[in-house]
Enzyme design. Structure first.
Site, PDB file in Angstrom:
ATOM      1  N   ASP A 213       0.793  -1.226   0.000  1.00  0.00           N
ATOM      2  CA  ASP A 213       0.000   0.000   0.000  1.00  0.00           C
ATOM      3  C   ASP A 213       0.829   1.282   0.000  1.00  0.00           C
ATOM      4  O   ASP A 213       0.279   2.378   0.180  1.00  0.00           O
ATOM      5  CB  ASP A 213      -0.997  -0.017   1.163  1.00  0.00           C
ATOM      6  CG  ASP A 213      -2.187  -0.926   0.868  1.00  0.00           C
ATOM      7  OD1 ASP A 213      -2.485  -1.135  -0.328  1.00  0.00           O
ATOM      8  OD2 ASP A 213      -2.814  -1.426   1.814  1.00  0.00           O
TER       9      ASP A 213
ATOM     10  N   ASP B  93      -6.761  -4.747  -4.833  1.00  0.00           N
ATOM     11  CA  ASP B  93      -6.552  -3.350  -4.449  1.00  0.00           C
ATOM     12  C   ASP B  93      -5.237  -2.793  -5.010  1.00  0.00           C
ATOM     13  O   ASP B  93      -5.086  -1.597  -5.213  1.00  0.00           O
ATOM     14  CB  ASP B  93      -6.507  -3.184  -2.920  1.00  0.00           C
ATOM     15  CG  ASP B  93      -7.439  -4.105  -2.164  1.00  0.00           C
ATOM     16  OD1 ASP B  93      -7.820  -5.156  -2.707  1.00  0.00           O
ATOM     17  OD2 ASP B  93      -7.781  -3.786  -1.027  1.00  0.00           O
TER      18      ASP B  93
HETATM   19  N1  GLY Z   1      -7.058  -1.520   0.303  1.00  0.00           N
HETATM   20  C1  GLY Z   1      -7.811  -2.003   1.371  1.00  0.00           C
HETATM   21  C2  GLY Z   1      -9.264  -1.836   1.235  1.00  0.00           C
HETATM   22  O1  GLY Z   1      -9.790  -1.545   0.191  1.00  0.00           O
HETATM   23  O2  GLY Z   1      -9.932  -1.988   2.233  1.00  0.00           O
END
Ligand code: GLY
Length: 391
Positions: free
Chosen positions: A108, A171
């Site tokens: 992330d 994601d």
């Molecule tokens: N990237 C984590 C979520 O969408 O919760």
């Protein structure tokens, strides 16, 4: 996009913009020393503390810590008001401690440093931001598994946890734009190659025949062999977590914008068609399209992300029928959030309501999240002719 709106829609959207701009002039001051992830009872929380909880990635390393700055940079580019830049930069400076603590960082880093350092550098030329963004890009590139052609998602620092060394998640389509940016910035194709190999893997393994999307795929980290999928933040194995669908819809559109690879655009459209097929007349989006009817839990983050995706897809297709359809879906998602799920009050910090972290997470269902606010503002700016692509 603006030219496709009817006069009464344009007027309404401009009023919304005035309301958001007025609200944010207050919010930015109230929250200037915070890294907000959500508003609780109308007040932003603060994830600035590195050791906020027992989990190293819950505090300063929290994945949404770039989004407050993202909203401020979007408003800065729209309004050219220096105060937005000053406060946005405070988030970026706070995040520096994550580099030296290191352990809490995972895939992330794109969510964290694209709306902070990359945005700052692109808008102001700040050389410190460029350095931060390149460092983050190298951390992301270092997570690439060349036998499986995927970017590893999380770490399993907690030894009691199940090993996730072969896990990739949908994601990550929003983290790889950091690699597209780094490739262009330093004229080094390695980063783009990694991003595209990951996106190609995602096309193969995450997207089902009917255009729906899996959340987590597990590979054998030593051989790259596909092992299985996991339900992740959705209702269950085999279900369609709505935010995961939205990450894919908009994420493949963004990968197409960066690379021109037609298959990414085709994939984005397949997911968009699936998403549309699951929408009801209300245009309120459930946490998972396959969840039980009761309780009727919603996730407005999926609606805001998907609205941005549909609007971008529509712009790519311009005048054809499919493009017009995507535009109408994008607008309806946006207008529904505006009319039913937004809090424009100046006294409160959160903007978009009824956001949910995951289907089974009892503590973060139907709350406010900063990233829903971010994507709502991004969609709003597209609709008033101030589009600026951050990812
Ligand atoms: N990237 C984590 C979520 O969408 O919760």
């Amino acid at each position: 996009m603006v030219e496709k709106l009817k006069e009464n829609q344009k007027k309404k959207i401009l009023q919304v913009y005035e309301a958001v701009s007025t609200k944010y002039a207050q919010v930015r001051e109230r929250s200037k020393d915070k890294l907000p992830s959500m508003a609780k009872n109308g007040v932003h929380d603060d994830r600035s503390d590195l050791n906020q909880s027992w989990k190293i990635d819950d505090g300063l390393n929290w994945w949404t810590n770039g989004f407050f700055a993202g909203i401020l940079w979007q408003l800065y580019q729209a309004e050219k008001e220096e105060r937005y830049a000053q406060i946005a930069r405070l988030s970026e400076e706070k995040l520096d401690a994550c580099f030296s603590s290191y352990y809490g960082l995972h895939h992330d880093v794109g969510f964290m440093w694209i709306p902070t350092a990359v945005a700052d550098y692109r808008l102001t030329g700040n050389q410190e931001s460029r350095k931060r963004a390149l460092l983050a890009a190298n951390l992301l590139a270092g997570r690439f598994n060349p036998v499986g052609n995927y970017i590893r998602a999380w770490n399993d620092l907690d030894k009691s946890a199940e090993s996730n060394k072969g896990w990739a998640i949908i994601d990550c389509m929003f983290n790889i734009p950091l690699l597209y940016w780094a490739s262009k910035e330093i004229h080094d194709p390695r980063y783009r190659h990694i991003a595209m190999r990951h996106a190609d893997t995602a096309m193969t393994y995450f997207i089902r025949e009917n255009g729906s999307v899996r959340h987590i795929i597990e590979f054998d980290a030593d051989t790259g062999e596909y092992l299985c999928s996991h339900g992740g933040q959705g209702y269950g194995h085999g279900s369609s977590w709505s935010r995961g669908q939205a990450w894919a819809l908009y994420g493949f559109t963004i990968s197409y914008l960066h690379t021109g690879k037609e298959e990414y655009l085709e994939t984005a459209k397949r997911v968009a068609d699936y998403f549309q097929s699951r929408l009801t007349e209300s245009y309120l989006v459930p946490i998972d399209f396959d969840q039980p009817k009761e309780p009727s839990l919603e996730d407005s983050t999926a609606a805001a992300i998907a609205a941005c995706g549909y609007l971008e897809l529509a712009a790519l297709m311009e005048k054809n029928k499919q493009g017009e359809n995507y535009f109408q879906i994008g607008i309806k998602l946006f207008e529904t959030l505006t009319e039913k799920r937004c809090d424009f009050s100046k006294e409160t910090d959160g903007l978009v309501l009824k956001c949910s972290g995951s289907y089974h997470g009892l503590h973060d269902r139907e709350v406010n999240f900063i990233y829903a606010d971010y994507f709502y503002v991004e969609a709003l700016l597209k609709l008033i002719g101030k589009r600026w692509m951050i990812f």
